[in-house]
Design a protein around this motif. Sequence first.
Motif, PDB file in Angstrom:
ATOM      1  N   VAL A   1      -0.170  -9.960   9.807  1.00 25.31           N
ATOM      2  CA  VAL A   1      -0.002  -9.057   8.674  1.00 25.31           C
ATOM      3  C   VAL A   1       0.459  -7.699   9.171  1.00 25.31           C
ATOM      4  CG1 VAL A   1      -1.157  -7.881   6.769  1.00 25.31           C
ATOM      5  CG2 VAL A   1      -1.753 -10.239   7.324  1.00 25.31           C
ATOM      6  N   GLN A   2       1.447  -7.161   8.517  1.00 22.90           N
ATOM      7  CA  GLN A   2       1.903  -5.799   8.829  1.00 22.90           C
ATOM      8  C   GLN A   2       1.628  -4.900   7.631  1.00 22.90           C
ATOM      9  OE1 GLN A   2       6.045  -6.326   9.989  1.00 22.90           O
ATOM     10  NE2 GLN A   2       5.470  -6.041  12.125  1.00 22.90           N
ATOM     11  N   LEU A   3       1.197  -3.686   7.922  1.00 18.41           N
ATOM     12  CA  LEU A   3       0.907  -2.708   6.887  1.00 18.41           C
ATOM     13  C   LEU A   3       1.794  -1.492   7.118  1.00 18.41           C
ATOM     14  CD1 LEU A   3      -3.010  -2.855   7.040  1.00 18.41           C
ATOM     15  CD2 LEU A   3      -1.511  -4.105   5.479  1.00 18.41           C
ATOM     16  N   VAL A   4       2.462  -1.040   6.073  1.00 22.76           N
ATOM     17  CA  VAL A   4       3.354   0.109   6.191  1.00 22.76           C
ATOM     18  C   VAL A   4       3.015   1.120   5.105  1.00 22.76           C
ATOM     19  CG1 VAL A   4       5.730   0.915   6.192  1.00 22.76           C
ATOM     20  CG2 VAL A   4       5.190  -1.340   7.142  1.00 22.76           C
ATOM     21  N   LEU A  17      -1.042  13.550  -5.018  1.00 23.75           N
ATOM     22  CA  LEU A  17      -0.141  12.778  -4.167  1.00 23.75           C
ATOM     23  C   LEU A  17      -0.548  11.312  -4.275  1.00 23.75           C
ATOM     24  CD1 LEU A  17       2.118  13.927  -2.332  1.00 23.75           C
ATOM     25  CD2 LEU A  17       0.544  13.737  -0.405  1.00 23.75           C
ATOM     26  N   ARG A  18       0.420  10.405  -4.182  1.00 21.09           N
ATOM     27  CA  ARG A  18       0.101   8.980  -4.178  1.00 21.09           C
ATOM     28  C   ARG A  18       0.613   8.330  -2.908  1.00 21.09           C
ATOM     29  NH1 ARG A  18       1.879   4.092  -8.270  1.00 21.09           N
ATOM     30  NH2 ARG A  18       3.862   4.302  -7.159  1.00 21.09           N
ATOM     31  N   LEU A  19      -0.295   7.690  -2.223  1.00 15.94           N
ATOM     32  CA  LEU A  19       0.058   6.939  -1.017  1.00 15.94           C
ATOM     33  C   LEU A  19       0.243   5.469  -1.367  1.00 15.94           C
ATOM     34  CD1 LEU A  19      -2.422   8.454   1.597  1.00 15.94           C
ATOM     35  CD2 LEU A  19      -0.166   9.279   0.896  1.00 15.94           C
ATOM     36  N   THR A  20       1.159   4.836  -0.655  1.00 13.58           N
ATOM     37  CA  THR A  20       1.445   3.417  -0.854  1.00 13.58           C
ATOM     38  C   THR A  20       1.336   2.687   0.475  1.00 13.58           C
ATOM     39  OG1 THR A  20       2.942   3.898  -2.700  1.00 13.58           O
ATOM     40  CG2 THR A  20       3.192   1.780  -1.614  1.00 13.58           C
ATOM     41  N   CYS A  21       0.779   1.480   0.423  1.00 15.88           N
ATOM     42  CA  CYS A  21       0.680   0.636   1.618  1.00 15.88           C
ATOM     43  C   CYS A  21       1.234  -0.729   1.263  1.00 15.88           C
ATOM     44  CB  CYS A  21      -0.762   0.523   2.079  1.00 15.88           C
ATOM     45  SG  CYS A  21      -1.022  -0.667   3.414  1.00 15.88           S
ATOM     46  N   ALA A  22       2.335  -1.081   1.883  1.00 19.08           N
ATOM     47  CA  ALA A  22       2.955  -2.384   1.646  1.00 19.08           C
ATOM     48  C   ALA A  22       2.484  -3.364   2.710  1.00 19.08           C
ATOM     49  CB  ALA A  22       4.475  -2.248   1.681  1.00 19.08           C
ATOM     50  N   ALA A  23       1.924  -4.482   2.259  1.00 24.19           N
ATOM     51  CA  ALA A  23       1.437  -5.512   3.178  1.00 24.19           C
ATOM     52  C   ALA A  23       2.416  -6.679   3.203  1.00 24.19           C
ATOM     53  CB  ALA A  23       0.058  -5.985   2.742  1.00 24.19           C
ATOM     54  N   SER A  24       2.612  -7.232   4.400  1.00 22.13           N
ATOM     55  CA  SER A  24       3.565  -8.340   4.529  1.00 22.13           C
ATOM     56  C   SER A  24       3.014  -9.612   3.902  1.00 22.13           C
ATOM     57  CB  SER A  24       3.905  -8.578   5.992  1.00 22.13           C
ATOM     58  OG  SER A  24       2.730  -8.849   6.735  1.00 22.13           O
ATOM     59  N   GLU A  25       1.681  -9.715   3.837  1.00 22.08           N
ATOM     60  CA  GLU A  25       1.047 -10.852   3.188  1.00 22.08           C
ATOM     61  C   GLU A  25      -0.374 -10.480   2.820  1.00 22.08           C
ATOM     62  OE1 GLU A  25       1.545 -12.948   7.238  1.00 22.08           O
ATOM     63  OE2 GLU A  25      -0.120 -14.001   6.238  1.00 22.08           O
ATOM     64  N   ARG A  26      -0.981 -11.286   1.996  1.00 22.43           N
ATOM     65  CA  ARG A  26      -2.342 -10.972   1.531  1.00 22.43           C
ATOM     66  C   ARG A  26      -3.291 -12.045   2.049  1.00 22.43           C
ATOM     67  NH1 ARG A  26      -4.952 -11.817  -3.560  1.00 22.43           N
ATOM     68  NH2 ARG A  26      -3.044 -12.799  -4.323  1.00 22.43           N
ATOM     69  N   THR A  27      -3.923 -11.746   3.195  1.00 23.69           N
ATOM     70  CA  THR A  27      -4.770 -12.759   3.823  1.00 23.69           C
ATOM     71  C   THR A  27      -6.191 -12.278   4.076  1.00 23.69           C
ATOM     72  OG1 THR A  27      -4.033 -12.062   6.016  1.00 23.69           O
ATOM     73  CG2 THR A  27      -2.812 -13.861   4.963  1.00 23.69           C
ATOM     74  N   PHE A  28      -6.446 -11.004   3.813  1.00 30.59           N
ATOM     75  CA  PHE A  28      -7.765 -10.461   4.104  1.00 30.59           C
ATOM     76  C   PHE A  28      -8.556 -10.223   2.832  1.00 30.59           C
ATOM     77  CE2 PHE A  28      -7.357  -9.981   8.563  1.00 30.59           C
ATOM     78  CZ  PHE A  28      -6.039  -9.678   8.818  1.00 30.59           C
ATOM     79  N   ARG A  29      -9.848 -10.063   2.992  1.00 33.05           N
ATOM     80  CA  ARG A  29     -10.710  -9.837   1.847  1.00 33.05           C
ATOM     81  C   ARG A  29     -10.839  -8.357   1.483  1.00 33.05           C
ATOM     82  NH1 ARG A  29     -13.541 -14.266   0.281  1.00 33.05           N
ATOM     83  NH2 ARG A  29     -13.700 -16.013   1.740  1.00 33.05           N
ATOM     84  N   SER A  30     -10.603  -7.487   2.439  1.00 34.86           N
ATOM     85  CA  SER A  30     -10.777  -6.065   2.188  1.00 34.86           C
ATOM     86  C   SER A  30      -9.534  -5.290   2.599  1.00 34.86           C
ATOM     87  CB  SER A  30     -11.988  -5.533   2.966  1.00 34.86           C
ATOM     88  OG  SER A  30     -12.165  -4.148   2.719  1.00 34.86           O
ATOM     89  N   TYR A  31      -9.103  -4.424   1.721  1.00 33.29           N
ATOM     90  CA  TYR A  31      -7.988  -3.518   1.997  1.00 33.29           C
ATOM     91  C   TYR A  31      -8.455  -2.112   1.670  1.00 33.29           C
ATOM     92  CZ  TYR A  31      -4.977  -7.572   2.394  1.00 33.29           C
ATOM     93  OH  TYR A  31      -4.412  -8.744   2.804  1.00 33.29           O
ATOM     94  N   GLY A  32      -8.194  -1.194   2.594  1.00 31.50           N
ATOM     95  CA  GLY A  32      -8.728   0.135   2.370  1.00 31.50           C
ATOM     96  C   GLY A  32      -7.911   1.230   2.999  1.00 31.50           C
ATOM     97  N   TRP A  33      -8.393   2.443   2.793  1.00 29.89           N
ATOM     98  CA  TRP A  33      -7.792   3.641   3.356  1.00 29.89           C
ATOM     99  C   TRP A  33      -8.825   4.379   4.197  1.00 29.89           C
ATOM    100  CZ3 TRP A  33      -2.674   4.665   2.851  1.00 29.89           C
ATOM    101  CH2 TRP A  33      -1.973   4.019   1.837  1.00 29.89           C
ATOM    102  N   PHE A  34      -8.378   4.836   5.347  1.00 30.27           N
ATOM    103  CA  PHE A  34      -9.145   5.709   6.207  1.00 30.27           C
ATOM    104  C   PHE A  34      -8.279   6.938   6.476  1.00 30.27           C
ATOM    105  CE2 PHE A  34     -12.793   3.172   7.707  1.00 30.27           C
ATOM    106  CZ  PHE A  34     -12.458   1.943   7.165  1.00 30.27           C
ATOM    107  N   ARG A  35      -8.904   7.996   6.963  1.00 29.92           N
ATOM    108  CA  ARG A  35      -8.129   9.175   7.339  1.00 29.92           C
ATOM    109  C   ARG A  35      -8.699   9.797   8.601  1.00 29.92           C
ATOM    110  NH1 ARG A  35      -9.873  13.358   2.437  1.00 29.92           N
ATOM    111  NH2 ARG A  35     -12.018  13.763   3.163  1.00 29.92           N
ATOM    112  N   GLN A  36      -7.851  10.489   9.314  1.00 26.49           N
ATOM    113  CA  GLN A  36      -8.269  11.159  10.549  1.00 26.49           C
ATOM    114  C   GLN A  36      -7.792  12.601  10.515  1.00 26.49           C
ATOM    115  OE1 GLN A  36      -7.344   9.008  14.108  1.00 26.49           O
ATOM    116  NE2 GLN A  36      -8.767  10.225  15.320  1.00 26.49           N
ATOM    117  N   PRO A  37      -8.698  13.533  10.206  1.00 24.19           N
ATOM    118  CA  PRO A  37      -8.334  14.955  10.218  1.00 24.19           C
ATOM    119  C   PRO A  37      -8.023  15.411  11.639  1.00 24.19           C
ATOM    120  CG  PRO A  37     -10.362  14.562   8.998  1.00 24.19           C
ATOM    121  CD  PRO A  37     -10.067  13.318   9.762  1.00 24.19           C
TER     122      PRO A  37
END
Length: 123
Positions: A1-4, A17-37
């Motif tokens: 799976v690739q995430l962009v 602001l709106r962020l978008t994450c395009a996944a190459s396929e949907r194979t996982f149970r959890s999809y989320g966002w993290f951040r690093q200040p």
Amino acid sequence: VQLVESGGGLVQAGGSLRLTCAASERTFRSYGWFRQPPGKEREFVAAIVSYSSRKIYYGDSVKGRFTISRDNAKNTLYLEMTSLKPEDTAVYFCAAGNPIITHVSATEGYSTWGQGTLVTVSS
């Protein structure tokens, strides 16, 4: 799976602001966002988890301001960010994995990560 990820940029405090994450396929149970200040550790922002039922989780610092959503038909994850603050400045990462339910907010629960997109909030 690739995430962009995409959608990062410079915004004034109070803006949105709106962020978008395009996944190459949907194979996982959890999809989320993290951040690093800058100069800090990566932290949990939000996640959509699908086990017996679908649940949404948010980090305390973004509750009421950020909204996570997913378009299954497009394999795309979104993060709608409103009332942005300078302390929201960070590199935002999309992540996918199968974390146990008690570790949805832990980076260790996610095996696949995007490259990150920078969000800068000016005061």
